[in-house]
Design an enzyme around this catalytic site. Structure first.
Site, PDB file in Angstrom:
ATOM      1  N   GLU A 160      -6.937 -33.872  19.730  1.00 13.44           N
ATOM      2  CA  GLU A 160      -7.014 -35.077  20.281  1.00 13.44           C
ATOM      3  C   GLU A 160      -8.313 -36.036  20.382  1.00 13.44           C
ATOM      4  O   GLU A 160      -8.384 -37.129  20.467  1.00 13.44           O
ATOM      5  CB  GLU A 160      -6.123 -35.201  21.396  1.00 13.44           C
ATOM      6  CG  GLU A 160      -6.967 -34.183  22.606  1.00 13.44           C
ATOM      7  CD  GLU A 160      -7.937 -34.883  23.449  1.00 13.44           C
ATOM      8  OE1 GLU A 160      -7.785 -36.397  23.622  1.00 13.44           O
ATOM      9  OE2 GLU A 160      -9.123 -34.297  23.721  1.00 13.44           O
ATOM     10  N   GLN A 190     -14.730 -31.156  37.264  1.00 14.87           N
ATOM     11  CA  GLN A 190     -13.993 -30.461  36.235  1.00 14.87           C
ATOM     12  C   GLN A 190     -14.668 -29.426  35.441  1.00 14.87           C
ATOM     13  O   GLN A 190     -14.461 -28.542  34.865  1.00 14.87           O
ATOM     14  CB  GLN A 190     -13.094 -31.171  35.388  1.00 14.87           C
ATOM     15  CG  GLN A 190     -12.125 -30.749  34.366  1.00 14.87           C
ATOM     16  CD  GLN A 190     -11.369 -31.751  33.441  1.00 14.87           C
ATOM     17  OE1 GLN A 190     -11.767 -32.258  32.680  1.00 14.87           O
ATOM     18  NE2 GLN A 190     -10.031 -32.151  33.890  1.00 14.87           N
ATOM     19  N   HIS A 199      -0.186 -33.041  32.598  1.00 17.12           N
ATOM     20  CA  HIS A 199      -1.671 -33.103  33.174  1.00 17.12           C
ATOM     21  C   HIS A 199      -1.967 -32.165  33.950  1.00 17.12           C
ATOM     22  O   HIS A 199      -3.049 -31.354  33.520  1.00 17.12           O
ATOM     23  CB  HIS A 199      -1.881 -34.358  33.969  1.00 17.12           C
ATOM     24  CG  HIS A 199      -1.576 -35.654  33.208  1.00 17.12           C
ATOM     25  ND1 HIS A 199      -2.017 -35.789  32.175  1.00 17.12           N
ATOM     26  CD2 HIS A 199      -0.491 -36.560  33.471  1.00 17.12           C
ATOM     27  CE1 HIS A 199      -1.579 -37.173  31.577  1.00 17.12           C
ATOM     28  NE2 HIS A 199      -0.641 -37.544  32.479  1.00 17.12           N
ATOM     29  N   LEU A 200      -1.111 -31.259  34.499  1.00 19.48           N
ATOM     30  CA  LEU A 200      -1.445 -29.946  35.418  1.00 19.48           C
ATOM     31  C   LEU A 200      -1.499 -28.955  34.290  1.00 19.48           C
ATOM     32  O   LEU A 200      -2.340 -27.900  34.540  1.00 19.48           O
ATOM     33  CB  LEU A 200      -0.475 -29.820  36.368  1.00 19.48           C
ATOM     34  CG  LEU A 200      -0.665 -28.828  37.774  1.00 19.48           C
ATOM     35  CD1 LEU A 200      -2.252 -28.782  37.957  1.00 19.48           C
ATOM     36  CD2 LEU A 200       0.263 -28.843  38.586  1.00 19.48           C
ATOM     37  N   ALA A 201      -0.657 -29.261  33.502  1.00 19.37           N
ATOM     38  CA  ALA A 201      -0.584 -28.014  32.305  1.00 19.37           C
ATOM     39  C   ALA A 201      -2.030 -27.758  31.734  1.00 19.37           C
ATOM     40  O   ALA A 201      -2.705 -26.600  31.536  1.00 19.37           O
ATOM     41  CB  ALA A 201       0.389 -28.166  31.407  1.00 19.37           C
ATOM     42  N   ASP A 202      -2.694 -28.805  31.331  1.00 22.80           N
ATOM     43  CA  ASP A 202      -3.901 -28.791  30.599  1.00 22.80           C
ATOM     44  C   ASP A 202      -5.061 -27.986  31.870  1.00 22.80           C
ATOM     45  O   ASP A 202      -5.768 -27.294  31.204  1.00 22.80           O
ATOM     46  CB  ASP A 202      -4.778 -30.268  30.775  1.00 22.80           C
ATOM     47  CG  ASP A 202      -4.687 -30.905  29.491  1.00 22.80           C
ATOM     48  OD1 ASP A 202      -3.888 -30.182  28.576  1.00 22.80           O
ATOM     49  OD2 ASP A 202      -4.840 -32.136  29.267  1.00 22.80           O
ATOM     50  N   GLN A 203      -4.883 -28.213  33.104  1.00 21.79           N
ATOM     51  CA  GLN A 203      -5.845 -27.755  34.199  1.00 21.79           C
ATOM     52  C   GLN A 203      -5.396 -26.214  34.334  1.00 21.79           C
ATOM     53  O   GLN A 203      -6.314 -25.412  34.485  1.00 21.79           O
ATOM     54  CB  GLN A 203      -5.868 -28.542  35.460  1.00 21.79           C
ATOM     55  CG  GLN A 203      -5.738 -29.999  35.426  1.00 21.79           C
ATOM     56  CD  GLN A 203      -7.170 -30.691  35.120  1.00 21.79           C
ATOM     57  OE1 GLN A 203      -8.182 -29.891  35.588  1.00 21.79           O
ATOM     58  NE2 GLN A 203      -7.306 -31.788  34.358  1.00 21.79           N
ATOM     59  N   HIS A 230      -3.284 -32.954  23.808  1.00 22.38           N
ATOM     60  CA  HIS A 230      -4.505 -32.688  24.707  1.00 22.38           C
ATOM     61  C   HIS A 230      -4.440 -31.262  25.058  1.00 22.38           C
ATOM     62  O   HIS A 230      -5.578 -30.632  25.149  1.00 22.38           O
ATOM     63  CB  HIS A 230      -4.303 -33.383  26.095  1.00 22.38           C
ATOM     64  CG  HIS A 230      -5.674 -34.031  26.647  1.00 22.38           C
ATOM     65  ND1 HIS A 230      -6.270 -33.193  27.550  1.00 22.38           N
ATOM     66  CD2 HIS A 230      -6.510 -35.002  26.484  1.00 22.38           C
ATOM     67  CE1 HIS A 230      -7.078 -33.703  28.154  1.00 22.38           C
ATOM     68  NE2 HIS A 230      -7.623 -34.887  27.532  1.00 22.38           N
TER      69      HIS A 230
END
Length: 345
Positions: free
Chosen positions: A10, A100, A283-287, A313
């Site tokens: 991305e 982050q 979004h939480l999957a990324d983190q 992402h």
């Protein structure tokens, strides 16, 4: 030297932040070219430069290319030092993205740290404060570490000026991975609107529209606690609480959007998540991917979670993680839930 192509996948700032974090965690020097090549304005913006400078501050790194607009960077970390730090972004760049960047190495630093951040706290294209506090921090605690977040002042685009404190406590031993395969039973959900400096009818219409679409009313529709001089800003948040996880979704008001359009955009996101059987959203999957990878590396055990969607992402983030850590991601997609597993390589 781990050499990275910032245009891969991305092509955004997450490649930079993850590589900085893992360079510090592992002690491996890294270089990155074509930084943010996938963006309309490529290269280091103020908030990305703030991430680089924060990483250098906590690790005593040698850095080449740390300037606005730079599309290449060389980063040679020293030893990460726990302690008390202050990081500020001039303007409204997201200070949550700075957190982050420095959180993974400080989680493994061996002593408690306190980080004072200033800048944007509720920004489009970045995790808002309430997402990190309610959805992300509890997962850090499940690993055996601790992250306590305090919002001193909201900061919105374009003024910024927000203030956040983060208390970071490493685990007593190795981080321990876990499986998060189901969200569990429903707990009370609610929406709130943070709209300082905005006429009252705007957040009222957003909440009324959201409530009508979701069947929420009364205590489920709230005006967030903010001071008028913290604006202007408009963030509509929905918190979905479950037995095993809490998710937070956010929509931001813009001059080109009506209050009803803002609310309907958020409703669409909520319904997309609710109709899946996954534990977490995109979004939480990324983190969570990075957290579980650190735990799998330290403990030599596997961890897994289900998510409603595996975005480009997330795939890019997993690929960058595999460049630094001896772990392997396995992704299985299905209509009801996608499964992401990370195992020691």
């Amino acid at each position: 030297m781990v050499e990275l192509d910032g245009s891969q996948g991305e092509g955004g700032g997450q490649i930079l932040r993850t590589s900085l974090a893992l360079s510090m965690v592992t002690g491996q020097p890294m270089s990155i070219e074509k930084i943010r090549a996938g963006r309309a304005k490529p290269g280091l913006m103020r908030q990305h430069l703030a991430c680089v400078n924060a990483a250098a501050a906590i690790s005593g790194a040698e850095v080449d290319g740390a300037e606005l607009g730079s599309q290449s960077l060389r980063f040679v970390p020293g030893t990460v030092r726990a302690g008390e730090y202050r990081f500020a972004i001039s303007g409204a760049g997201s200070c949550m993205l700075v957190l982050q960047t420095v959180l993974p190495p400080l989680l493994l630093a061996g002593a408690q740290s306190r980080v004072h951040l200033s800048g944007g706290t509720h920004n489009p294209m970045a995790p808002p404060f309430h997402f990190l506090e309610r959805a992300f921090a509890p997962l850090v605690r499940r690993l055996g570490a601790d992250l306590q977040l305090t919002l001193r002042r909201c900061g919105f685009y374009p003024a910024g000026g927000g203030e956040v404190e983060a208390a970071i406590v490493p685990a007593a031993g190795a981080l321990q991975p876990f499986d998060l395969m189901a969200r569990g039973a429903n707990l009370p959900s609610y929406a709130e609107c943070l709209a300082p400096g905005i006429p009252r009818h705007v957040p009222t219409r957003e909440l009324d529209t959201l409530g009508g679409a979701m069947g929420w009313s009364g205590e489920q529709l709230r005006f967030g606690s903010v001071r008028q001089n913290e604006g202007p800003g408009n963030a509509l948040l929905a918190t979905l609480a479950y037995e095993h996880v809490t998710e937070v979704f956010t929509a931001f008001g813009e001059k080109s959007l009506s209050a009803e359009q803002v609310a309907h955009g958020l409703v669409k996101e909520l319904r997309s998540f609710q109709k899946s059987e996954a534990a977490v959203g995109p979004h939480l999957a990324d983190q969570l991917a990075l957290l579980l990878a650190l735990a799998a590396w330290q403990s030599r055990k596997a961890g897994a979670f289900t998510c409603s969607e595996v975005t480009e992402h997330t795939r890019t983030n997993c690929a960058v993680i595999e460049r630094f850590l001896p772990v392997r991601f396995t992704i299985a997609e299905s209509r009801q839930a996608c499964t992401v597993q990370v195992s020691p390589a």
